[in-house]
Each structure stands twice: as structure tokens, then as C-alpha cells.
Design a protein around this motif. Structure first.
Motif, PDB file in Angstrom:
ATOM      1  N   VAL A 148       0.855  -1.181   0.000  1.00 17.81           N
ATOM      2  CA  VAL A 148       0.000   0.000   0.000  1.00 17.81           C
ATOM      3  C   VAL A 148       0.894   1.235   0.000  1.00 17.81           C
ATOM      4  N   VAL A 149       0.667   2.126  -0.937  1.00 19.16           N
ATOM      5  CA  VAL A 149       1.447   3.358  -1.071  1.00 19.16           C
ATOM      6  C   VAL A 149       0.481   4.532  -1.080  1.00 19.16           C
ATOM      7  N   SER A 150       0.720   5.486  -0.194  1.00 17.66           N
ATOM      8  CA  SER A 150      -0.093   6.701  -0.179  1.00 17.66           C
ATOM      9  C   SER A 150       0.601   7.797  -0.967  1.00 17.66           C
ATOM     10  N   ASP A 151      -0.151   8.805  -1.319  1.00 17.39           N
ATOM     11  CA  ASP A 151       0.430   9.938  -2.034  1.00 17.39           C
ATOM     12  C   ASP A 151       1.499  10.624  -1.194  1.00 17.39           C
ATOM     13  N   ARG A 152       1.275  10.709   0.106  1.00 11.91           N
ATOM     14  CA  ARG A 152       2.282  11.330   0.976  1.00 11.91           C
ATOM     15  C   ARG A 152       3.561  10.480   1.018  1.00 11.91           C
ATOM     16  N   ASP A 153       3.413   9.171   1.025  1.00 14.87           N
ATOM     17  CA  ASP A 153       4.596   8.306   0.963  1.00 14.87           C
ATOM     18  C   ASP A 153       5.369   8.542  -0.325  1.00 14.87           C
ATOM     19  N   TYR A 154       4.650   8.685  -1.430  1.00 16.67           N
ATOM     20  CA  TYR A 154       5.295   8.798  -2.734  1.00 16.67           C
ATOM     21  C   TYR A 154       6.006  10.142  -2.896  1.00 16.67           C
ATOM     22  N   ARG A 155       5.360  11.224  -2.483  1.00 11.29           N
ATOM     23  CA  ARG A 155       5.931  12.559  -2.719  1.00 11.29           C
ATOM     24  C   ARG A 155       6.903  12.980  -1.635  1.00 11.29           C
ATOM     25  N   GLY A 156       6.734  12.485  -0.439  1.00  3.86           N
ATOM     26  CA  GLY A 156       7.652  12.841   0.633  1.00  3.86           C
ATOM     27  C   GLY A 156       7.364  14.214   1.224  1.00  3.86           C
ATOM     28  N   ASP A 157       8.351  14.718   1.931  1.00  2.00           N
ATOM     29  CA  ASP A 157       8.218  16.011   2.616  1.00  2.00           C
ATOM     30  C   ASP A 157       8.824  17.094   1.732  1.00  2.00           C
ATOM     31  N   ARG A 158       8.002  17.725   0.911  1.00  2.00           N
ATOM     32  CA  ARG A 158       8.459  18.755  -0.012  1.00  2.00           C
ATOM     33  C   ARG A 158       7.677  20.047   0.236  1.00  2.00           C
ATOM     34  N   PRO A 159       8.189  21.195  -0.200  1.00  3.23           N
ATOM     35  CA  PRO A 159       7.517  22.473   0.094  1.00  3.23           C
ATOM     36  C   PRO A 159       6.120  22.578  -0.487  1.00  3.23           C
ATOM     37  N   TRP A 160       5.852  21.877  -1.575  1.00  3.02           N
ATOM     38  CA  TRP A 160       4.531  21.974  -2.214  1.00  3.02           C
ATOM     39  C   TRP A 160       3.545  20.927  -1.702  1.00  3.02           C
ATOM     40  N   VAL A 161       3.998  20.043  -0.833  1.00  5.01           N
ATOM     41  CA  VAL A 161       3.106  19.021  -0.279  1.00  5.01           C
ATOM     42  C   VAL A 161       2.527  19.542   1.025  1.00  5.01           C
ATOM     43  N   PRO A 162       1.210  19.729   1.114  1.00  2.72           N
ATOM     44  CA  PRO A 162       0.624  20.239   2.362  1.00  2.72           C
ATOM     45  C   PRO A 162       0.896  19.291   3.522  1.00  2.72           C
ATOM     46  N   GLY A 163       1.005  19.867   4.701  1.00  2.00           N
ATOM     47  CA  GLY A 163       1.171  19.042   5.888  1.00  2.00           C
ATOM     48  C   GLY A 163      -0.094  18.276   6.211  1.00  2.00           C
ATOM     49  N   ARG A 164       0.019  17.353   7.128  1.00  2.00           N
ATOM     50  CA  ARG A 164      -1.165  16.580   7.518  1.00  2.00           C
ATOM     51  C   ARG A 164      -2.226  17.511   8.089  1.00  2.00           C
TER      52      ARG A 164
END
Length: 718
Positions: free
Chosen positions: A688-704
């Protein structure tokens, strides 16, 4: 005597020495690889890494004369780290992501651009204030209500009540990242008006020629109504938003969509006509012809015309590439050097990456540079044969060469761009060569020259004289597009290659085109491997949308989709493109796909292979009308009996209560926290892979996200 292993390094050294002049374009490839390495990182690198290229660049310069081959290797490393550092620098200087309200808000901002739509208008706002607050540091795009009488222009201030939303997350892990694209484009989000717009005329800051662009588009669409005017306006200003969806689809399926995106073809026509008109004008005046060097002066005039067209159409990526090449070509003409070469293309690629490194990820950059790279390399390889075909230069030979050149150009460009188009759009345009053979000459001979004449006549109010024949040409192109798109099998749906496959294909393609020795053919196996990767890498068996309103199940080559009310059609279409399908079935009432999918009214059981691990979709009860609006949410349901510990994954569009020991759970709170999910089933378990797992911690990825107080107990329990 030295053996083959000992002679191998010497052979490589000699080959590199003999091809020394052909190696610089590989620096652009290395820089692009560095840009891609930045975006592939799982977390944001330390900002101090922007200085990483400095020691490598210094070492390459110092070794250039003493050890050129060593300098080349270090130079490639320097170019790669430069690409990485440039992308990191652009991300660091970008404004932070803005948190937008979830309810209707009063928006006030300065109009930057006005886009015509088939029904209404869309405005781009800068310095937008939400409910009278401080200006946000990013732009907003808001669609006005259909029938709104407001006619804003760039520089005006507009106020309206609207619903605004942040950019959508990827439709599934690995899909196109709208949030990343918006981050580097400086956009906070988009929305639509729910009240009339109030316009205050003003002289606020707006992009160069934005007002002129809007005025030209309005005058063209007034003279040429419907799709004809919308396409004519797109060719002159770069805006495609007014083109009806049916015509966009026809242009795409016929392989003519590139004509709508201002690119090298269009700027080449503009600059070519400007060059020959300027040269003809100089030659027509004997006094000037004797004192002014016609070719260099005409080249400068053409470059100025291209610069104006670049600014007018909004600095789009293909135009930046084309103009950078045109500037180098002009310099070459003035210095008496060869105009078009792989080096010129490489410098243009470096220029685009320095200005906009995020463009490397998009179809515009990839398809534009792939097409030009294939054309330059192809015609260089065939230069000798073309000279033989030209022979004594008889008129019939020249005519045949023109026809053959048009077909060869379409074949080379089409073959080069097909893998990238398949990756981004999931379609193959089978008859693109035939459509382009008819439409490109119409564009070159009639449409664009008439459009240039219309621009020259607009200050005098006489643009209608030129827009009428331009409209005839556009209508002919639309006729070709609709005709070819209607042919059976014109647009085939195929499964796109994975990211790794496209990377392997791109590496082989660059080697085939840039290396000029027989070893260039080593690139062919890499190209084939990239093309075949789509049939080696298995797509997900289950996809769950980021809002949990739809779930896709893939079984035995068939796709089944469960959709709740309000589910996004765009997400569904992206899913189907990723699966290489054009349709999806509803969940069956019983067994389907040879027994791999078994459904009841309460749940569906899915296996990828007989006897393999199982995924269970818990089908939610029909929603109570108006419950969410009243603040009443469904109770969290316990897992169904006979599921936990048996199924590898349990998917629930509604929140689940309690633990489900022995099974992974993907419910509404899972996707709310971590975005869309993808599931691969195997004989012994599931990944199982989530979008957050795939993109990681990047400036354009909103926090939880943080739950509202009323939902906090449920969120903590999940």
C-alpha cells in the motif's frame, strides 16, 4: 601483449578524443538529470546544497587544458549538480503555500490576465485579499459567473464573492502533481465566483503586454465567432481557454494539438516572414542594398519580431526554447557560423532550465525538445543522402524534396514525441502524419501570415481584412482535425510507461541523437526497453481517491469503479489513462473477471491471482440527504465480520471504528491524512502506497490536516 581488457580504456579514450566536439550537448543532458534528481528526492535538501556545483565547476575549468577528458567527466558532474542546485534555489525563493478558506470569501485583487472561456471569463489576480485580510503572496485564478456583465482588464481591481480551493493533489501516487506545478508557477489556487464582480478601473501592476493580449483576443473573437475565433486568438496570443472541448478533443486525437500551443513552428513562421520581408525591403532600395548588410540586419529584425511574439504569448516553454535557439542562430548568421546545430539546442535547453527548472517535468518541455532533437539529428544523419537526391537541382527534384521533407519532418517529430505523449496523456495518434501533412502547410502559408498581417492592421481598425482569410485557414484545419479524428482507430488508448521506463527511454534517445559514431545505436535497446516497460510494470490493483468518493478495482484487465455523489470526473479520467483504458464498468452485483472480483450488497472481494492476497472494499450505505450540511456525519462502522486477518487490505470509503488486526486499513481518514492510495496485491500480501509516501516532505506538499473539534475523537481513534 595487452589483452582486450587492457585495451578497452584506451579505445574509450580514443573514441572520446575523436568525438570531442560532439560532447558538449551531453552537459545539458546531465543538467536535466540533476533537475530530475532534485524532484525525485524524498525530502527537501538542505538549502546550502545550492553551492554544491562550485567546486566541480572550478575543477573542470582548471583541468580543461591539462586533462580534457577528466575535465569532461567532472564537467558532467558539475552540470548535474548545477541542475540540482538551480531547482533547489527556485524552490527556496518561491512563496510559501497559502492556506485558503473552505467557505465562501470576499476576494479583492488586481487583475493580471483575463482568459476567455467558452462560457464566461476567468481572471488571474495578484495581491488578492480574502475577506479584507493581508494580500496573499501568490496569484489566484477565479472563473466569473456565466453571464457576468463585468469586463475586467489587466490592471483593474476586481471584487467578488467566490469559493476558492488549493490546487488538487495527484489523482493517485505518481500521477501528475498539480500542487507542484502551481507551487513553481506562483499560484495559490483557483475558484469560481458565486456573486457578481465589481470592477474598479485602475493602473495596477500587470505583466508586460497583458492588456494588449486581452484586447487582441477580444477583437479576434469578435471578428471570428465560435471555435474559429478561439483558435485564431490562441495562435496570436497563446491562450487556449476559449476553445470548445469538442474541438480540443478533435485536434488532440488527430495529432494536431501542437498547432494550438505556440511553439517553434509558430515563432519560426513569424521570424521567417519577418526575415524575408526585411531582406526584401533592403534589397528593394538600391542605396540601402549597397550600404547595409542585408542578411545580418534582417536577422536582427526577425529576432525582434520573435521577441515581441514571445512576450505577447506569455513566455511559454516551447517559445522560450525556440527564442533561445533563434537568438543563437541570429548570432551565428551574423558571425558567419553554422546556424542550427545540436549545440544550439543544448544551450537553449540550459537557458530554459535556468529560468524554469520545473518545466523539465512537463509535456511541453519534453515533447518540444524531443521533436527538435530528432529533427536536427535526423537531418544531419541524412545530409549526404539529401544532397544525392537533390542531384542537378531540377525543379521536379526540388518539388519532391519539399514533399518528402514535410513527410520526414512529421515522421521524425511524431516518433520522437509519441512516447512522451503516451506517458502524459495515455493516447497514441495513429494518423498524425496524414493530418499534419495537410494542416501544417495551411498554417504556414495562410493562417500565420494572415494573423501577422491582422496584428499590423489592428492599430488602424482594419484587422478584418486579414482575419477573414485567417478564419478560412483555421476552418480548414478544423475540418482536417475532425475528419482525421473520426477515422477508425485514430486515437488508441494504451498503458503509459512508468517513470523509470520513460527515464531509460529518454537516456537511449539522447544517446542515439547526440552521439555521432556507430556506437550511437546502443541507444536503440534502451529505447525499446523503455517502450516495453509498460508491459513489465504492473499497474495498481486498487486506487482510492483523495476524497474517498471513488475507488477503482482492476481485475483480469478490466477496471471497475465505485463512485459516490460528487466524485471528480477528472480523477476518474486520469485513473483510466493510467490503466490504459477508455471506459470503466460499475461494480458488479455478483462475480466478475473470472471470479477474481466477487461482490455483494455489502462488500467486494478482489484478488489479483486465484488464491492470492485479497483486498476487500466495504460498500457504504447510501448517504442521508443533507446530513453533512447539517453537521451530522455517519457513525464509524466496525469492520465487517470475516474480513480482518483474512483480507490483506480493507478499503472503506467511510471511517472505520476499532482495530482490524492482521489487515491494513485504508478508510476515509487514511486518505484525508495522506492523500490518494494505491494497492498492489501479491500472492503473499499487499503493498500500500499513499500519495504522501510517494511525494515525501516537499515544500509543495501540504502538511497533515488537523481535524475539526467535532471530528477530533474519531480522527484520534483512527
Amino acid at each position: 601483449m595487452a589483452g582486450p581488457a587492457a585495451r578497452w580504456p584506451e579505445a574509450v579514450r580514443l573514441a572520446l578524443a575523436e568525438s570531442w566536439r560532439d560532447l558538449p550537448p551531453f552537459l545539458a543532458v546531465a543538467m536535466g538529470a540533476g533537475v530530475l534528481a532534485y524532484f525525485a528526492a524524498a525530502s527537501e535538501p538542505d538549502p546550502r546544497w545550492v553551492w554544491l556545483p562550485v567546486p566541480f565547476l572550478a575543477a573542470a575549468v582548471l583541468l580543461l587544458r591539462r586533462a580534457p577528458l577528466a575535465a569532461l567527466g567532472i564537467g558532467l558532474l558539475a552540470a548535474g549538480t548545477l541542475g540540482f542546485a538551480v531547482a533547489l534555489w527556485h524552490a527556496g525563493r518561491a512563496a510559501p503555500v497559502v492556506s485558503l478558506p473552505t467557505r465562501a470569501t470576499l476576494v479583492t485583487g488586481i487583475v493580471q490576465a483575463v482568459d476567455l472561456l467558452p462560457e464566461g471569463r476567468r481572471v488571474t489576480l495578484a495581491e488578492a485579499r480574502l475577506d479584507g485580510g493581508h494580500p496573499i503572496p501568490r496569484s489566484l485564478r477565479i472563473r466569473l459567473r456565466a453571464g457576468d456583465a463585468a469586463r475586467p482588464a489587466p490592471g483593474d481591481t476586481i471584487t467578488l464573492r467566490a469559493l476558492v480551493r488549493p490546487p488538487a493533489p495527484p489523482a493517485f501516487p505518481g500521477a501528475w502533481d498539480f500542487q507542484r506545478a502551481a507551487f513553481f508557477a506562483g499560484q495559490a489556487g483557483s475558484g469560481f465566483g458565486i456573486g457578481p464582480a465589481e470592477v474598479t478601473p485602475g493602473d495596477g501592476a500587470a505583466p508586460p503586454l497583458a492588456g494588449l493580449r486581452a484586447s487582441i483576443e477580444a477583437r479576434v473573437t469578435a471578428a471570428l465567432p465560435g471555435a474559429t475565433g478561439a483558435i485564431a486568438g490562441a495562435l496570436l496570443t497563446g491562450g487556449q481557454s476559449a476553445i470548445p472541448a469538442a474541438d480540443l478533443t478533435a485536434m488532440r486525437d488527430s495529432g494536431l494539438a501542437h498547432l494550438l500551443s505556440v511553439s517553434g513552428l509558430h515563432i519560426g513562421i513569424v521570424m521567417g516572414l519577418s526575415f524575408w520581408l526585411a531582406r526584401f525591403g533592403i534589397a528593394s532600395v538600391p542605396w540601402l542594398a549597397l550600404r547595409v548588410p542585408g542578411k545580418p540586419v534582417a536577422s536582427v529584425v526577425a529576432l525582434a519580431a520573435g521577441a515581441g511574439y514571445l512576450v505577447l504569448t506569455g513566455f511559454q516553454v516551447p517559445m522560450l526554447r525556440s527564442f533561445a535557439m533563434a537568438a543563437l542562430v541570429t548570432l551565428g548568421v551574423m558571425l558567419g557560423r553554422r546556424a542550427i546545430s545540436l549545440r544550439v539546442l543544448a544551450v537553449a535547453a540550459v537557458a530554459v532550465m535556468l529560468v524554469n527548472p520545473a518545466a523539465v517535468l512537463g509535456p511541453s518541455f519534453q515533447m518540444s525538445f524531443a521533436a527538435v532533437l530528432a529533427l536536427i539529428a535526423g537531418y544531419e544523419a541524412l545530409r549526404g543522402r539529401i544532397a544525392l537526391w537533390r542531384g542537378d537541382g531540377a525543379w521536379w527534384r526540388r518539388g519532391l524534396l519539399v514533399v518528402a521533407g514535410l513527410m520526414l519532418t512529421s515522421v521524425l517529430a511524431g516518433a520522437a514525441t509519441t512516447p512522451f505523449g503516451l506517458y502524459h496523456f495515455g493516447r497514441l495518434q495513429v494518423f498524425g502524419v496524414a493530418a499534419n501533412a495537410l494542416a501544417v502547410p495551411i498554417t504556414s502559408v495562410l493562417v500565420m501570415p494572415a494573423g501577422m498581417l491582422a496584428l499590423l492592421l489592428m492599430p488602424f481598425g482594419l484587422e478584418g481584412i486579414a482575419l477573414v482569410p485567417m478564419g478560412w485557414g483555421v476552418e480548414a484545419i478544423l475540418w482536417v482535425a475532425h475528419g482525421v479524428a473520426a477515422w477508425p482507430g485514430a486515437a488508441l488508448v494504451a498503458q503509459p510507461p512508468p517513470v523509470a521506463g520513460l527515464a531509460v527511454l529518454s537516456a537511449g534517445f539522447c544517446w542515439l541523437c547526440l552521439w555521432k559514431r556507430p556506437a550511437r545505436l546502443w541507444g536503440v535497446p534502451f529505447i525499446l526497453a523503455g517502450l516495453l516497460s509498460a508491459y513489465v510494470v504492473r499497474p495498481p490493483d486498487v486506487l482510492v481517491a483523495a476524497d474517498a468518493r471513488q475507488v477503482a478495482l482492476r481485475a483480469d484487465g478490466e477496471v471497475f469503479v465505485w463512485r459516490a455523489a460528487g466524485a471528480s470526473r477528472m480523477v476518474r479520467d486520469i485513473w483510466l489513462r493510467g490503466f490504459g483504458e477508455d471506459t470503466a464498468a460499475e461494480l458488479p452485483a455478483s462475480d466478475a473477471a473470472g471470479g477474481l472480483l466477487a461482490c455483494t450488497t455489502d462488500l467486494c472481494r478482489l484478488r489479483a491471482t486465484p488464491g492470492g492476497a485479497e483486498a476487500v472494499l466495504v460498500r457504504p450505505a447510501p448517504p442521508v440527504r443533507g446530513a453533512a450540511r447539517a453537521g451530522v456525519y455517519p457513525d464509524r462502522l466496525p469492520p465487517p465480520p470475516g474480513v480482518c486477518g483474512i483480507a490483506a487490505v480493507v478499503i472503506a470509503p467511510e471511517p472505520m471504528r476499532g482495530r482490524c488486526d492482521g489487515s491494513q486499513v485504508v478508510d476515509r481518514f487514511s486518505v484525508w491524512r495522506d492523500g490518494a492510495h494505491a494497492v498492489w496485491l501479491a500472492p503473499d500480501g499487499a503493498r500500500v502506497v499513499s500519495d504522501r509516501d510517494y511525494r515525501g516532505d516537499r515544500p509543495w506538499v501540504p502538511g497533515r490536516p488537523l481535524p475539526r473539534p467535532s471530528l477530533l475523537p474519531m480522527a484520534e481513534e483512527g
